[in-house]
Enzyme design. Structure first.
Site, mmCIF file in Angstrom:
data_model
loop_
_atom_site.group_PDB
_atom_site.id
_atom_site.type_symbol
_atom_site.label_atom_id
_atom_site.label_comp_id
_atom_site.label_asym_id
_atom_site.label_seq_id
_atom_site.Cartn_x
_atom_site.Cartn_y
_atom_site.Cartn_z
ATOM 1 N N GLU A 177 0.435 -1.116 0.270
ATOM 2 C CA GLU A 177 -0.094 0.207 -0.161
ATOM 3 C C GLU A 177 1.313 1.181 -0.207
ATOM 4 O O GLU A 177 0.906 2.287 0.860
ATOM 5 C CB GLU A 177 -0.632 0.195 1.273
ATOM 6 C CG GLU A 177 -2.072 -1.614 1.016
ATOM 7 C CD GLU A 177 -2.983 -1.311 2.369
ATOM 8 O OE1 GLU A 177 -2.964 -0.214 2.240
ATOM 9 O OE2 GLU A 177 -3.233 -2.719 2.204
ATOM 10 N N HIS A 380 -17.619 -10.698 6.033
ATOM 11 C CA HIS A 380 -16.177 -9.289 6.584
ATOM 12 C C HIS A 380 -15.098 -10.537 7.632
ATOM 13 O O HIS A 380 -15.711 -10.921 8.665
ATOM 14 C CB HIS A 380 -15.704 -8.345 6.994
ATOM 15 C CG HIS A 380 -14.702 -7.692 7.255
ATOM 16 N ND1 HIS A 380 -14.655 -6.937 8.590
ATOM 17 C CD2 HIS A 380 -13.373 -7.252 6.468
ATOM 18 C CE1 HIS A 380 -13.526 -5.786 8.036
ATOM 19 N NE2 HIS A 380 -12.830 -7.221 7.084
ATOM 20 N N GLU A 471 -7.700 -6.696 -2.378
ATOM 21 C CA GLU A 471 -6.287 -5.007 -2.891
ATOM 22 C C GLU A 471 -5.111 -4.870 -3.170
ATOM 23 O O GLU A 471 -4.685 -5.523 -4.807
ATOM 24 C CB GLU A 471 -7.025 -4.255 -1.438
ATOM 25 C CG GLU A 471 -5.956 -3.942 -1.041
ATOM 26 C CD GLU A 471 -6.450 -3.032 0.931
ATOM 27 O OE1 GLU A 471 -6.126 -3.727 1.047
ATOM 28 O OE2 GLU A 471 -6.865 -1.513 0.974
ATOM 29 N N GLU A 477 -9.139 4.435 0.857
ATOM 30 C CA GLU A 477 -9.254 4.441 2.127
ATOM 31 C C GLU A 477 -8.201 5.061 2.439
ATOM 32 O O GLU A 477 -8.619 6.102 3.202
ATOM 33 C CB GLU A 477 -9.117 2.893 3.049
ATOM 34 C CG GLU A 477 -7.621 2.395 2.605
ATOM 35 C CD GLU A 477 -7.878 0.342 2.726
ATOM 36 O OE1 GLU A 477 -8.638 0.101 3.131
ATOM 37 O OE2 GLU A 477 -6.724 0.506 3.366
#
Ligand code: NOJ
Ligand code: CA
Length: 683
Positions: A177, A380, A471, A477
């Site tokens: 990320e 989730h 992801e 986010e």
């Protein structure tokens, strides 16, 4: 069973006379179009590999082999035992994808090598040469005297001959990320993740990656000390320093280079998928792509909490509200994060229970409601990096999902640190195997998987088509709680991370400032670009990520409502890395166009004959006059136009902006529409 046509032609094997002489020869394979040449060569029995494109060297003689903790290095000298050549051509139908048929065409070859000296171990090299690139992998076959293998180093190197511009993220074993850095290849100092995309000074676009990463650790690339243009395979280690713990027979992941003359040709390559075996799931009728919304962004902007309490997001009532919205708006799935115990204990030992809903999340009532509205629930499983504890609960967790009719789940391993408590990393072999265990368990229970903080994508979704998306990128986010993703970020992703596989980027934010909750943060795009991203970023589970109240009464939401879940065909019309990209995708008799730019506004010119062959209506969502991601992001022009194959679309895309268009068959009354060539003047 998805193989439409599998042709093996001209497979011939020639057994070379076994002798004890070191191999001193070459073994070359060319691509079907003859432009790419891959050569294995041996200098006194020490093998290396090289690649030529159009006769010019791209990769000079580069190393092969292994070092082990429990055995001498496997680097030669080798003798050649045998060599085989073949051709592999097939057309197959993915369960979902950017197209409904994939063609694969390559020459293949293998060499069997044997150490000249004791212990005379065997090692095979397998090669595939496609029109779009090359791939090779190692095999250490079962053999006497070789059992457990503890690899300390895979010695593969990529000795590039020209410098170039490279877009990279650091090879952090716990995170993908990151923002991309552009530098000269010769100036890259860090270890970096793959896919690593380089625009070489010889005007080739290449992307180094791997395919079929199973029972092995992820490859990062490290510039060699001795030569700035040589990249060395740097496997992500176990906590004890071993890189791979395995047994013979060992089949390594494929080492791949996708090679293109235009940046957009990288996007069209399906080489990574083609290097993976066909589906292991026989009945795939339950695997369906979808759009989804969820109780998600609300937590990231602090409107809601994951934990139970005053602002808890995943309450029965709120989930029902989301289900209602989904049912009314052609959205198939609803994700609810923060539904289970024990978010209060995030970061502590044995925190998350995957069979224990919070009291204010009435799972049975929600199940019934979702079912009555024909909406799928998405579960989730945030593990908070406690992957072993998740495994303890794995079967129960999936039984629980089944029991409540939940056939999709988002998993998560958040926190940029090692997996707890085993101290292994997110990209290491333990996690490669963990994700595989989860995906196989999910397949048994007919559950689709969307992995966050995943191991990198290497095309495994061909074999396990319930592995929908992941992801593994700096997604939306980050705009909620950091300085945000720069406008160029999403113009880099299609040429880098997206070459590996689908991305759960979670686009579609309409309230770009969310001042009410976090005035210091924002999303750095125009509104039109958020729509365009729904087409540009590919995911068979595509999230419309904003709070549903921000979609209500918004004319722009019609584009998301109309967006199909799966594509028959995709074309990559124009693009340059970190600058802009235009993609069109077809579903049934409609085409959807997504075009995005970086911080620079630009004029987009698209000859419509590039994809339509009859008159159509174009519903355009373009940046309005004076639109600008920074100062005027909401200026949006929506209009219907007549579009003919002879027309050329000329549109202005604002700085940080985008363009989204739905093309649908012409209906009566369309004659009164303005021609699409006037679009620019309307802005
Ligand atoms: C990080 C994931 O990327 C995000 O989507 C999720 O909401 C949080 N972890 C919490 O699980
Ligand atoms: Ca994340």
């Amino acid at each position: 069973m998805y193989l439409k046509k599998l042709i093996w032609t001209a497979l011939f094997a020639c057994l070379i006379m076994t002798s004890c002489r070191p191999w001193r020869d070459q073994f070359s394979l060319i691509s079907p179009d003859t432009r790419i040449n891959f050569t294995l060569q041996a200098d006194d029995g020490i093998p290396s590999w090289s690649v030529r494109v159009d006769g010019k060297l791209l990769v000079n003689e580069s190393r092969l082999g292994f070092e082990f903790r429990n055995a001498p290095p496997l680097t030669g000298p080798f003798q050649l035992v045998s060599a085989e050549r073949g051709k592999l051509e097939e057309t197959w139908e993915p369960v979902w994808g950017q197209e409904d048929q994939i063609h694969s065409n390559s020459y293949s070859g293998s060499v069997q090598l044997k150490e000249v000296e004791r212990p005379h171990r065997l090692m095979n090299l397998h090669v595939r040469v496609f029109n779009e690139g090359i791939a090779f992998r190692y095999e250490i076959p079962e053999q006497n005297g070789v059992d457990s293998l503890f690899i300390r180093n895979e010695l593969t190197s990529f000795n590039l001959v020209t410098d170039g511009d490279v877009w990279w993220i650091p090879g952090d074993p716990n995170s993908f990320e990151q923002n991309y850095t552009k530098s000269r290849l010769s100036e890259m100092r860090d270890s970096v993740h793959t896919p690593l995309t380089i625009k070489t000074d010889s005007d080739l676009y290449i992307s180094i990656h791997e395919a079929n990463l199973i029972d092995y650790s992820s490859m990062t690339l490290r510039p060699a000390r001795s030569d700035a243009l040589t990249l060395e395979c740097n496997l992500v280690p176990w906590s004890d320093g071993d890189k791979v713990k395995t047994k013979a027979p060992l089949l390594s992941p494929w080492r791949t280079i996708t090679i293109a003359r235009k940046a957009t040709d990288l996007l069209a390559s399906r080489m990574i998928l083609n290097l993976n075996p066909p589906s292991k799931i026989e009945d795939t009728s339950w695997i369906r792509p979808m759009k989804y919304i969820g109780i998600w962004w609300g937590m990231h902007i602090n409107k809601y909490s994951w934990t139970q309490g005053e602002i808890h997001g995943a309450t029965t009532e709120n989930v029902k509200r989301y289900i209602d919205f989904a049912a009314r708006n052609n959205i198939q799935g609803v994700l609810a994060e923060g539904w289970n115990h024990d978010w209060e204990r995030y970061g502590q030992k044995n925190a998350f229970k995957f069979t224990e809903p919070y009291d204010d999340f009435d799972i049975e009532a929600i199940r019934q409601y979702a079912q009555s509205k024909g909406v799928a629930l998405i579960g989730h499983h945030e593990t908070g990096r406690e992957a072993p504890y998740y495994e303890e609960q794995l079967e129960d967790a999936y039984k629980f999902l089944n029991h409540h009719d939940i056939h999709a789940v988002k998993t998560g391993y958040a926190g940029g640190e090692n997996i707890y408590p085993i101290n292994e990393t997110h990209q290491g072999q333990w996690m490669v195997e963990h994700h595989q265990r989860v995906v196989e368990m999910a397949a048994r229970y007919k559950v689709l998987v969307n992995i966050h903080e995943p191991v990198k994508s290497t095309g495994l979704e061909r074999s396990w088509p319930n592995l929908m998306t992941r992801e593994g990128t700096r997604g939306m986010e980050w705009n909620a709680w950091s300085e945000g993703n720069p406008p160029s970020h999403t113009t880099i992703l299609p040429f880098t991370r997206q070459l590996a596989g689908p991305i759960d980027y979670t686009p579609g934010i309409f309230d770009l400032h969310f001042d009410q909750y976090k005035p210091e943060n924002r999303v750095k795009t125009t509104l039109a670009k958020q729509l365009a991203l729904m087409v540009v970023i590919y995911s068979p589970m595509q999230m419309a990520a904003d709070l549903i109240e921000n979609y209500m009464d918004q004319p722009a939401f019609q584009f998301i409502r109309d967006l199909p879940n799966d594509w028959d065909e995709s074309r990559y019309l124009s693009g340059e890395i970190a600058e802009h990209v235009t993609i069109v995708r077809k579903s049934g008799d409609e085409w959807f166009l997504g075009a995005i730019t970086n911080e620079r506004g630009r004029k987009l010119r698209v000859p419509l004959a590039d994809f339509i062959d009859s008159d159509m209506i174009a519903e355009c969502y373009s940046d309005g006059a004076e639109a600008d991601w920074e100062s005027n992001p909401y200026a949006l022009h929506i209009g219907q136009y007549l579009a003919s194959p002879s027309d050329t679309l000329n549109a202005l895309i604002a700085p940080g902006g985008g363009l989204a268009i739905r093309f649908l068959p012409k209906s009566d009354g369309a004659a009164s529409y303005t021609n699409i060539s006037k679009l620019m003047m309307n802005q």
